[in-house]
Enzyme design. Structure first.
Site, short mmCIF file in Angstrom:
data_model
loop_
_atom_site.label_atom_id
_atom_site.label_comp_id
_atom_site.label_asym_id
_atom_site.label_seq_id
_atom_site.Cartn_x
_atom_site.Cartn_y
_atom_site.Cartn_z
CG HIS A 20 20.21 8.78 -14.99
ND1 HIS A 20 19.76 7.90 -14.04
CD2 HIS A 20 21.28 8.17 -15.58
CE1 HIS A 20 20.51 6.82 -14.06
NE2 HIS A 20 21.44 6.95 -14.99
CB ALA A 121 27.87 7.53 -39.78
CG ASN A 122 22.85 6.84 -37.90
OD1 ASN A 122 22.69 8.01 -38.19
ND2 ASN A 122 22.74 5.87 -38.79
#
Length: 131
Positions: A20, A121-122
């Protein structure tokens, strides 16, 4: 062998092990990879696999509570930004400066490198829990 979904064993292993609030980053071919960060390099050639193909496969398998994108994508890669918005419509997403996104990569559990060569594009995916 799995019947459906993600087949890459390295990615399946990392999604199963991620905790988490830890980060999994899907990056383009040019995203700098910090020296001590685990890299799963999928890049075969320019555009293969694409960022969207990879993101869709990962998002189908991973519980994500939040994501971060580079603010610059809104102007420099509008089409991809729109497509990412469709994939993440049920996930809270924030835009941050690209330099900040690159700094976040230092804390990533894993970075998946795609063959994507379009700008910004990340995505940083923050692991959620399924309970």
């Amino acid at each position: 062998m799995r019947k459906t979904g993600l087949l890459n064993t390295a990615i399946i292993k990392e999604i199963s092990a991620i905790g988490h609030t830890q980060y999994l980053i899907i990056g383009d071919a040019g995203l700098p990879i910090p020296k001590d960060t685990l890299l799963i390099d999928l890049a075969l050639k320019s555009g293969v696999p694409s960022f969207l193909e990879t993101a869709e496969a990962v998002l189908d398998e991973m519980v994500v509570e939040h994501c971060y994108l580079a603010d610059e994508i809104k102007e420099k890669n509008k089409k991809l930004n729109t497509e990412i918005g469709k994939l993440t419509e049920n996930i809270a997403c924030d835009y941050i400066m690209h330099e900040e996104l690159k700094k976040m990569s230092e804390y990533a559990r894993v970075i998946i490198r795609t063959g994507e060569t379009s700008p910004f594009a990340n995505i940083v995916l923050v692991a959620g829990v399924n309970f």
